[in-house]
Scaffold this motif. Sequence first.
Motif, short mmCIF file in Angstrom:
data_model
loop_
_atom_site.label_atom_id
_atom_site.label_comp_id
_atom_site.label_asym_id
_atom_site.label_seq_id
_atom_site.Cartn_x
_atom_site.Cartn_y
_atom_site.Cartn_z
N HIS A 109 15.27 70.56 52.98
CA HIS A 109 14.99 70.32 51.57
C HIS A 109 16.11 69.58 50.84
O HIS A 109 16.15 69.60 49.61
CB HIS A 109 14.74 71.66 50.86
N PHE A 110 16.97 68.95 51.59
CA PHE A 110 18.09 68.25 50.95
C PHE A 110 17.55 67.08 50.14
O PHE A 110 16.71 66.32 50.62
CB PHE A 110 19.09 67.76 52.00
N PRO A 111 18.02 66.89 48.90
CA PRO A 111 17.49 65.83 48.03
C PRO A 111 17.60 64.44 48.67
O PRO A 111 18.62 64.09 49.26
CB PRO A 111 18.36 65.92 46.78
N LYS A 112 16.52 63.68 48.53
CA LYS A 112 16.50 62.31 49.04
C LYS A 112 17.09 61.37 48.00
O LYS A 112 17.05 61.63 46.80
CB LYS A 112 15.05 61.90 49.35
N PRO A 113 17.67 60.26 48.46
CA PRO A 113 18.27 59.31 47.53
C PRO A 113 17.29 58.84 46.45
O PRO A 113 16.19 58.38 46.73
CB PRO A 113 18.67 58.14 48.44
N SER A 114 17.70 59.04 45.20
CA SER A 114 16.94 58.60 44.04
C SER A 114 17.84 58.81 42.83
O SER A 114 18.97 59.28 42.98
CB SER A 114 15.65 59.42 43.88
N TRP A 115 17.36 58.49 41.64
CA TRP A 115 18.15 58.74 40.44
C TRP A 115 17.65 59.97 39.71
O TRP A 115 17.77 60.06 38.50
CB TRP A 115 18.17 57.54 39.52
N ASN A 116 17.09 60.94 40.44
CA ASN A 116 16.73 62.18 39.76
C ASN A 116 17.93 63.12 39.71
O ASN A 116 18.95 62.91 40.37
CB ASN A 116 15.52 62.85 40.42
N ASP A 117 17.79 64.18 38.93
CA ASP A 117 18.92 65.08 38.69
C ASP A 117 19.36 65.80 39.97
O ASP A 117 20.55 65.97 40.20
CB ASP A 117 18.53 66.12 37.62
N GLU A 118 18.40 66.20 40.79
CA GLU A 118 18.76 66.95 41.99
C GLU A 118 19.59 66.10 42.95
O GLU A 118 20.56 66.59 43.53
CB GLU A 118 17.49 67.47 42.69
N TYR A 119 19.22 64.83 43.12
CA TYR A 119 20.01 63.99 44.01
C TYR A 119 21.39 63.69 43.42
O TYR A 119 22.40 63.70 44.14
CB TYR A 119 19.29 62.67 44.31
N CYS A 120 21.44 63.46 42.12
CA CYS A 120 22.74 63.18 41.49
C CYS A 120 23.69 64.36 41.62
O CYS A 120 24.91 64.18 41.60
CB CYS A 120 22.54 62.82 40.03
N HIS A 121 23.16 65.55 41.78
CA HIS A 121 24.00 66.74 41.95
C HIS A 121 24.64 66.81 43.34
O HIS A 121 25.56 67.61 43.54
CB HIS A 121 23.18 68.00 41.70
N VAL A 122 24.15 66.02 44.28
CA VAL A 122 24.72 66.08 45.64
C VAL A 122 25.36 64.77 46.07
O VAL A 122 25.76 64.61 47.23
CB VAL A 122 23.65 66.52 46.68
#
Length: 235
Positions: A109-122
């Motif tokens: 469930h690791f966030p995929k590259p994008s400009w959403n908040d969850e990915y920016c957190h990692v």
Amino acid sequence: MVSHFHKCIFIHIPKTAGTSLWGIVNASQDNNKTDQLLLSFKPDDYKFDPPPPHLRASDYIKYDRIPKELFDSYFKFAFVRNPWDRLVSEYRYRMHAHEYSFKEFLFEHFPKPSWNDEYCHVIPQYDFLHDEKGNLLVDFVGRFETLQEDFFYVCEKLNIKKRVLLHRNKSTSIFNRRDNHPMKMLRSARDKLSINYRRNTFKKFTDYYDAESIDFVAKIYKKDIETFGYKFEDK
């Protein structure tokens, strides 16, 4: 985050106690709200090449958030954190323990590259602070592990009163609530009753890891580990 009052720019890397830190800087401005710029996004920002929810140092110029001459002259600072610890903090912040284990978070469930908040957190912390050529764009990099001491240094640079940091927005919840808030009390009761939560939650961040997950983080955050000298240890 930019304060024209203090002539500083804080590069807020998620999960490094930035909410607590900036709260004190903000409070030191004699309530001069108009002089401080807390970056927000207008609808037009999302039409073409939108900025990410959490701006990297290079984004302040790229997205015209501040003139380059001010960016160059202002005191720029950030805080970093042990990558293994930071990911556990993110896992707890999102309350994933109710749904799946930390290892499942990493591998499934690791966030995929994008400009959403969850990915920016990692996003690797290195990328927040360096340009594409590898140049460090900030003047001071503090550490979560020595947060109070390093924040006192920031206070001296900004000529503000030294204050003890209160850890807001803790990773035990995605919400910032008072201990006696009814919703927090309800969540706490749910946590105690949840078998998944009890099974997937530990006191030390090191307890979340096995050899495979340690290596997973080491590969993704290789530059963080090398640049900031982190090791897999509880300090």
